[in-house]
Design a protein around this motif. Structure first.
Motif, short mmCIF file in Angstrom:
data_model
loop_
_atom_site.label_atom_id
_atom_site.label_comp_id
_atom_site.label_asym_id
_atom_site.label_seq_id
_atom_site.Cartn_x
_atom_site.Cartn_y
_atom_site.Cartn_z
N THR A 371 0.84 -1.20 0.00
CA THR A 371 0.00 0.00 0.00
C THR A 371 0.87 1.25 0.00
O THR A 371 1.82 1.37 0.77
CB THR A 371 -0.91 0.01 1.24
N CYS A 374 1.14 8.63 1.91
CA CYS A 374 0.94 10.04 1.56
C CYS A 374 2.07 10.56 0.67
O CYS A 374 3.25 10.29 0.92
CB CYS A 374 0.87 10.88 2.84
N GLU A 430 -5.69 13.21 0.88
CA GLU A 430 -5.91 12.25 1.96
C GLU A 430 -7.08 11.33 1.62
O GLU A 430 -7.96 11.69 0.82
CB GLU A 430 -6.21 12.98 3.26
N GLY A 431 -7.04 10.13 2.22
CA GLY A 431 -8.11 9.17 2.00
C GLY A 431 -7.57 7.88 1.40
O GLY A 431 -6.35 7.64 1.36
N SER A 432 -8.49 7.05 0.90
CA SER A 432 -8.12 5.77 0.29
C SER A 432 -8.44 5.80 -1.20
O SER A 432 -9.42 6.43 -1.63
CB SER A 432 -8.89 4.62 0.97
N LYS A 434 -7.88 3.33 -4.98
CA LYS A 434 -7.34 2.20 -5.75
C LYS A 434 -7.19 2.63 -7.20
O LYS A 434 -8.17 3.02 -7.84
CB LYS A 434 -8.25 0.98 -5.65
N THR A 458 -2.96 0.13 -4.29
CA THR A 458 -3.79 0.74 -3.27
C THR A 458 -3.04 1.90 -2.62
O THR A 458 -1.85 1.78 -2.28
CB THR A 458 -4.17 -0.27 -2.19
N ARG A 460 -3.29 4.87 0.54
CA ARG A 460 -4.00 5.27 1.76
C ARG A 460 -3.17 6.34 2.47
O ARG A 460 -1.98 6.19 2.70
CB ARG A 460 -4.20 4.08 2.68
N CYS A 461 -3.84 7.46 2.80
CA CYS A 461 -3.14 8.56 3.48
C CYS A 461 -4.06 9.13 4.56
O CYS A 461 -5.22 9.45 4.30
CB CYS A 461 -2.75 9.64 2.48
#
Length: 461
Positions: A371, A374, A430-432, A434, A458, A460-461
Motif C-alpha cells: 500500500t 501520503c 488524503e483518504g483511500s 485504488k 492501493t 492510503r493517506c
C-alpha cells in the motif's frame, strides 16, 4: 541550345528543360550513355563561398547515405563550378516528378490510389531514414518527388534549399510537407476512390499529430481500401512510359532553351578531397544500425526487386599535368579507403543486427503490491517481450482516474528480447484510493491482434 554542343563534365545536355525553385533543370546523358539530369543553380543563390561549402556538405552526406544502402534519393554524380556557376549532376533522371503527373494529359493515364499509396510509403520511408541520420530534405513538394524508371519514388534536391538558405535540418518541416503531399494525392490521384482518399487524409492527420512512422503504417494498414495490385509499381511504370512518349512528341522539333554551358576546360569539381592543410566542414552525424526505422513487412514487399545503387559517374576534369594526376591518385586512394571503412562498418552492423522486422510477442504490467502512503509517486512497470529485432514500439498508458491516454514511442535496439516502460503516477491528498493502470500496444501489433495488460495498486493517506 543545340543538343550536339559542348558537354558538361562528361554529361551532354539533351532535349528537355524545366524551371525549379533553385535553378533550371536539363535532361542529360552521361558519358557511358546512361540518362541523368543537370541542375544549373541560380547564380544569385550560390555566390557566397559559404553557401558552396554547405552544398558540398549536403552532397557528401547524400553520397554517404547511398554507400550505406539508402536508395530513396536521386543519386548525385558530381557538383561542379565554372565561371561563377554551380551545376549539380545526377546519375538518374530528375523527371518526371509527381507534379508532372498531376495534370490530366491526353493519352496518359493518371496514376491511381494504389500508385499514390506507393509514393507516400516510399517517400515516408526515405524521410525516416534521413531523420534517423540527423538529416532532412528541407523543401519537399510534388516537384521534387521523382518517379524513377522502375516506378519507385525518389527524392531530388535533398538538403539543397537548407544549404543555400543556411537552415538547420528540420524533420518537422518534412513531416508537414509529407502531410501536404498526402492531402494533394488524396484530392488528385485518389479522387475516383473516396475510401482511399479518406485513408490518405487520415494518414496526413496522423503525421501531424503522431509522426511519420505511424502515418506510413496507417497507409499500409489500409490496403483493403486500395486497388488490387497496389503493392507493385505497374501503374506508375505504365504512366511513366506514356508520359515520356507524349513528352517526346510534344517537344519534337522544338528548339531547346537550355542554359549556356561553360567551356569544358573551365569546369572543376567541388567534390575533391582536401589537401594537407586544407579543411572542409561536414557537420553530418550518420547513424546506422539500431535506431534507424525498420520497414514493416508490407513495405519490404513493396521494395522487392529494386535495383541496388550503383556508384555514380564522376565528372571529367581537364588534364593539368603530373601534380594534378598525383592529387587525383591521392583523392582516389582516400575515396577507396573511406568506402572500404564504410562497407566494413555496415557489414559489421548487418552481422550483429536482425533483418526480421520488430515484433512484440508479449506484454505484462506490474504495480507495487505494498500500500502506497501520503505523497507517493507510484512506479508502474510494463515489460514488453520482443523477437530481438530493432525498431520502434508505440504504446499508450491509461489511468483509471483520467479519460485521456498517454501515448509514447520508444526505439529499441537489436539483440534485446525485452523492453521496459515506466508510468509514474503521482497521488496527492488524503483518504483511500485504488488506481488501475492499463498498458496497450499500438504498433507493431502481433498479427493485428490487441495486446494489453493492467495492474492495480492501493493508496492510503
Amino acid at each position: 541550345m543545340n543538343a550536339d554542343r559542348r558537354g558538361l563534365a562528361g554529361f551532354r545536355l539533351t532535349h528537355r528543360t524545366w524551371t525549379g525553385e533553385l535553378g533550371t533543370w536539363s535532361s542529360a546523358v552521361a558519358a557511358d550513355g546512361r540518362p541523368g539530369s543537370a541542375l544549373s543553380l541560380d547564380p544569385r543563390l550560390v555566390a557566397d563561398p559559404a553557401v558552396r561549402d554547405r552544398l558540398v556538405a549536403a552532397v557528401v552526406a547524400d553520397r554517404r547515405l547511398a554507400q550505406g544502402g539508402l536508395t530513396g534519393l536521386v543519386p548525385v554524380a558530381d557538383l561542379v563550378a565554372a565561371e561563377g556557376e554551380v551545376w549539380l549532376l545526377t546519375a538518374e533522371p530528375a523527371s518526371p516528378a509527381v507534379t508532372d503527373l498531376l495534370t490530366e494529359t491526353s493519352g496518359v493515364p493518371r496514376p491511381d490510389a494504389g500508385a499514390a499509396a506507393t509514393v507516400l510509403v516510399e517517400t515516408a520511408q526515405t524521410l525516416l531514414a534521413l531523420h534517423a541520420a540527423g538529416l532532412a530534405h528541407g523543401a519537399l513538394h510534388p516537384g521534387n518527388v521523382v518517379i524513377a524508371a522502375d516506378g519507385s519514388a525518389l527524392l531530388a534536391e535533398r538538403g539543397l534549399a537548407d544549404a543555400i538558405y543556411g537552415r538547420p535540418p528540420s524533420p518537422e518541416r518534412d513531416v508537414a510537407a509529407w502531410a501536404s503531399l498526402a492531402r494533394g494525392l488524396a484530392a488528385n490521384w485518389a479522387a475516383p476512390s473516396p475510401r482511399a482518399a479518406e485513408l490518405f487524409e487520415r494518414a496526413a492527420a496522423t503525421a501531424s499529430t503522431h509522426g511519420l512512422a505511424p502515418a506510413r503504417d496507417a497507409v499500409l494498414a489500409g490496403r483493403d481500401l486500395l486497388p488490387p495490385g497496389f503493392t507493385t509499381h505497374d501503374r506508375l511504370v505504365e504512366t511513366l512510359h506514356r508520359w515520356s512518349a507524349h513528352d517526346a512528341r510534344t517537344r519534337g522539333g522544338q528548339p531547346v532553351a537550355a542554359p549556356a554551358v561553360p567551356d569544358e576546360g573551365d569546369i572543376v569539381t567541388l567534390l575533391r578531397t582536401p589537401r594537407t592543410g586544407e579543411s572542409r566542414t561536414e557537420d553530418v552525424v550518420m547513424r546506422f544500425g539500431p535506431g534507424v526505422p525498420v520497414e514493416t513487412t508490407a513495405a519490404q514487399l513493396w521494395r522487392a526487386g529494386r535495383e541496388q545503387p550503383t556508384e555514380p559517374p564522376s565528372g571529367k576534369l581537364r588534364v593539368l599535368g603530373a601534380p594534378a594526376r598525383r592529387r587525383r591518385r591521392r583523392a582516389a586512394l582516400s575515396s577507396v579507403a573511406l568506402a572500404l571503412m564504410l562497407v566494413a562498418a555496415l557489414a559489421a552492423w548487418l552481422l550483429r543486427s536482425s533483418t526480421v522486422p520488430l515484433e512484440v510477442t508479449g506484454l505484462e504490467v506490474v504495480a507495487p503490491k505494498k500500500t502506497q502512503g501520503c505523497g507517493a509517486t507510484v512506479k508502474i512497470k510494463g515489460l514488453l517481450t520482443t523477437n530481438g529485432s530493432a525498431g520502434e514500439i508505440r504504446y499508450e498508458w491509461k489511468r483509471s482516474d483520467r479519460k485521456e491516454t498517454i501515448e509514447q514511442t520508444d526505439t529499441v535496439a537489436s539483440g534485446k528480447t525485452s523492453h521496459e516502460v515506466i508510468l509514474q503516477w503521482v497521488v496527492k491528498g488524503e483518504g483511500s484510493f485504488k488506481g488501475t493502470a492499463t498498458l496497450r500496444l499500438l504498433s507493431p501489433l502481433p498479427g493485428g491482434k490487441k495486446l494489453q495488460d493492467k495492474a492495480a495498486f492501493t493508496f492510503r493517506c
